[in-house]
Every structure is written in structure tokens, then in C-alpha cells.
Design a protein around this motif. Structure first.
Motif, mmCIF file in Angstrom:
data_model
loop_
_atom_site.group_PDB
_atom_site.id
_atom_site.type_symbol
_atom_site.label_atom_id
_atom_site.label_comp_id
_atom_site.label_asym_id
_atom_site.label_seq_id
_atom_site.Cartn_x
_atom_site.Cartn_y
_atom_site.Cartn_z
ATOM 1 N N LYS A 45 -2.922 -1.435 -2.540
ATOM 2 C CA LYS A 45 -2.710 -1.653 -3.973
ATOM 3 C C LYS A 45 -2.807 -3.127 -4.350
ATOM 4 O O LYS A 45 -3.259 -3.478 -5.427
ATOM 5 C CB LYS A 45 -1.330 -1.138 -4.390
ATOM 6 C CG LYS A 45 -1.192 0.359 -4.294
ATOM 7 C CD LYS A 45 0.190 0.776 -4.752
ATOM 8 C CE LYS A 45 0.297 2.270 -4.873
ATOM 9 N NZ LYS A 45 1.595 2.666 -5.450
ATOM 10 N N TYR A 52 0.828 -1.205 0.000
ATOM 11 C CA TYR A 52 0.000 0.000 0.000
ATOM 12 C C TYR A 52 0.859 1.252 0.000
ATOM 13 O O TYR A 52 2.039 1.226 0.347
ATOM 14 C CB TYR A 52 -0.958 0.005 1.196
ATOM 15 C CG TYR A 52 -0.281 0.011 2.542
ATOM 16 C CD1 TYR A 52 0.023 1.208 3.191
ATOM 17 C CD2 TYR A 52 0.033 -1.178 3.179
ATOM 18 C CE1 TYR A 52 0.635 1.212 4.436
ATOM 19 C CE2 TYR A 52 0.640 -1.187 4.416
ATOM 20 C CZ TYR A 52 0.937 0.015 5.040
ATOM 21 O OH TYR A 52 1.551 0.021 6.263
ATOM 22 N N ASP A 53 0.238 2.349 -0.422
ATOM 23 C CA ASP A 53 0.879 3.660 -0.436
ATOM 24 C C ASP A 53 0.598 4.317 0.907
ATOM 25 O O ASP A 53 -0.552 4.668 1.199
ATOM 26 C CB ASP A 53 0.311 4.494 -1.586
ATOM 27 C CG ASP A 53 0.926 5.883 -1.682
ATOM 28 O OD1 ASP A 53 1.625 6.321 -0.729
ATOM 29 O OD2 ASP A 53 0.707 6.546 -2.711
ATOM 30 N N HIS A 54 1.620 4.474 1.722
ATOM 31 C CA HIS A 54 1.379 5.010 3.060
ATOM 32 C C HIS A 54 1.028 6.499 3.046
ATOM 33 O O HIS A 54 0.627 7.056 4.061
ATOM 34 C CB HIS A 54 2.571 4.735 3.995
ATOM 35 C CG HIS A 54 3.749 5.610 3.772
ATOM 36 N ND1 HIS A 54 4.752 5.278 2.899
ATOM 37 C CD2 HIS A 54 4.086 6.808 4.305
ATOM 38 C CE1 HIS A 54 5.663 6.235 2.901
ATOM 39 N NE2 HIS A 54 5.286 7.172 3.736
ATOM 40 N N HIS A 55 1.132 7.152 1.895
ATOM 41 C CA HIS A 55 0.724 8.552 1.784
ATOM 42 C C HIS A 55 -0.784 8.703 1.589
ATOM 43 O O HIS A 55 -1.311 9.806 1.723
ATOM 44 C CB HIS A 55 1.462 9.245 0.630
ATOM 45 C CG HIS A 55 2.918 9.473 0.914
ATOM 46 N ND1 HIS A 55 3.371 10.295 1.913
ATOM 47 C CD2 HIS A 55 4.026 8.967 0.320
ATOM 48 C CE1 HIS A 55 4.691 10.298 1.933
ATOM 49 N NE2 HIS A 55 5.114 9.491 0.975
ATOM 50 N N LYS A 56 -1.464 7.607 1.253
ATOM 51 C CA LYS A 56 -2.925 7.666 1.113
ATOM 52 C C LYS A 56 -3.524 7.929 2.488
ATOM 53 O O LYS A 56 -3.168 7.279 3.476
ATOM 54 C CB LYS A 56 -3.495 6.354 0.554
ATOM 55 C CG LYS A 56 -3.119 6.083 -0.869
ATOM 56 C CD LYS A 56 -3.918 6.946 -1.804
ATOM 57 C CE LYS A 56 -3.588 6.570 -3.237
ATOM 58 N NZ LYS A 56 -4.201 7.455 -4.195
ATOM 59 N N GLY A 64 -6.681 2.309 -0.367
ATOM 60 C CA GLY A 64 -5.254 2.599 -0.348
ATOM 61 C C GLY A 64 -4.385 1.365 -0.513
ATOM 62 O O GLY A 64 -3.203 1.476 -0.810
ATOM 63 N N HIS A 72 7.039 5.829 -1.208
ATOM 64 C CA HIS A 72 5.584 5.784 -1.085
ATOM 65 C C HIS A 72 5.033 4.429 -0.650
ATOM 66 O O HIS A 72 4.043 4.368 0.068
ATOM 67 C CB HIS A 72 4.923 6.141 -2.425
ATOM 68 C CG HIS A 72 5.112 7.560 -2.812
ATOM 69 N ND1 HIS A 72 4.341 8.576 -2.317
ATOM 70 C CD2 HIS A 72 6.004 8.139 -3.653
ATOM 71 C CE1 HIS A 72 4.733 9.717 -2.820
ATOM 72 N NE2 HIS A 72 5.750 9.488 -3.639
ATOM 73 N N ASN A 73 5.633 3.364 -1.088
ATOM 74 C CA ASN A 73 5.038 2.036 -0.933
ATOM 75 C C ASN A 73 5.606 1.244 0.233
ATOM 76 O O ASN A 73 6.817 1.218 0.442
ATOM 77 C CB ASN A 73 5.220 1.237 -2.228
ATOM 78 C CG ASN A 73 4.459 1.878 -3.364
ATOM 79 O OD1 ASN A 73 3.239 1.922 -3.343
ATOM 80 N ND2 ASN A 73 5.171 2.406 -4.347
ATOM 81 N N CYS A 74 4.691 0.585 0.928
ATOM 82 C CA CYS A 74 5.046 -0.271 2.050
ATOM 83 C C CYS A 74 4.538 -1.683 1.796
ATOM 84 O O CYS A 74 3.524 -1.874 1.123
ATOM 85 C CB CYS A 74 4.413 0.240 3.340
ATOM 86 S SG CYS A 74 5.042 1.848 3.854
ATOM 87 N N HIS A 115 9.521 -0.785 4.280
ATOM 88 C CA HIS A 115 9.408 0.358 3.382
ATOM 89 C C HIS A 115 10.048 -0.026 2.055
ATOM 90 O O HIS A 115 11.259 -0.226 1.977
ATOM 91 C CB HIS A 115 10.107 1.579 3.977
ATOM 92 C CG HIS A 115 9.588 1.934 5.330
ATOM 93 N ND1 HIS A 115 8.430 2.640 5.511
ATOM 94 C CD2 HIS A 115 10.051 1.624 6.564
ATOM 95 C CE1 HIS A 115 8.204 2.779 6.804
ATOM 96 N NE2 HIS A 115 9.177 2.167 7.469
#
Length: 122
Positions: A107, A45-49, A105, A78-80, A74
Motif C-alpha cells: 500500500k 501492506y495487507d497481508h491478506h493479499k 499488495g 489486515h495491515n502490516c 502487525h
């Protein structure tokens, strides 16, 4: 000694067949809602969402009895990647996985199940 019959890395056919039987038993068992299973839920997922991390954490806390371990990585800015080790009734584990994978959020997600090993012969 290398096998020329193509048993997929097994030394003999009996070992290959035994693994196929075990896989079939695990597959059969996970179809029943009350059977106890173990497994992993993998999420990217994108942790900025907005709110994605809070949502995923809340779902995990709601099911603390089934989520027995977690690893967070990490992948980039952006992606975790999060991997949860789960154990419990098959229907509950499936429901938790669906909830996590369906969270806004996320992905990609995947539930991988296996046996607790209790019901399988040595």
C-alpha cells in the motif's frame, strides 16, 4: 541557555551549519550508483493479499547481502508494517526498494537513505 535566533535546537550557528554540510554530503553521495549507503525501506501492506508476503520475502532473500535486518509489526487485522535495514551500493539499494515498493499488495513504501559514516569527518 535558549537561543533566540532560531537555530532549530542547536546551541550555535556553527553546529547548525555543520549538520547542513553533512546532510548535503550524504545527499550528494547517494546520487552516485557506486557509493555505499545505508538506509531503511519501510513498507505497509495487507497481508491478506494473495502472495504479497511470499513476494516480499523472496525479494529480500534474493538480496540477502544488502538486507541486514528486518522488523515486522502487525498494525491491525489486515495491515502490516515492515522495516528493512539495508546497506550497499546506492544503485542496488534503490533497485531493491523499487522492487519491494512496487510489489502487488504493498500500500505504501519509502526508502530513506543515510551514510555509513565512513566518509564523514567527526
Amino acid at each position: 541557555m535558549s537561543n533566540s535566533l532560531g537555530w532549530g535546537g542547536y546551541d550555535n550557528r556553527s553546529l547548525a551549519v555543520a549538520d547542513l554540510v553533512r546532510d548535503s554530503l550524504v545527499e550528494h553521495r547517494q546520487r552516485f550508483g557506486s557509493a555505499e549507503i545505508a538506509g531503511t525501506i519501510t513498507l505497509v501492506y495487507d497481508h491478506h493479499k494473495q502472495h504479497v508476503q511470499e513476494t516480499l520475502t523472496e525479494i529480500q532473500h534474493d538480496h540477502h547481502e544488502a538486507v541486514i535486518a528486518a522488523m515486522h509489526v502487525h498494525l491491525d487485522h489486515h495491515n502490516c508494517l515492515e522495516v528493512l535495514v539495508v546497506r550497499g551500493q546506492a544503485s542496488l539499494i534503490k533497485r531493491i526498494a523499487d522492487e519491494l515498493i512496487g510489489a502487488k499488495g504493498v500500500k505504501h513504501g519509502k526508502l530513506t537513505v543515510t551514510t555509513t559514516g565512513k566518509e564523514l569527518p567527526v
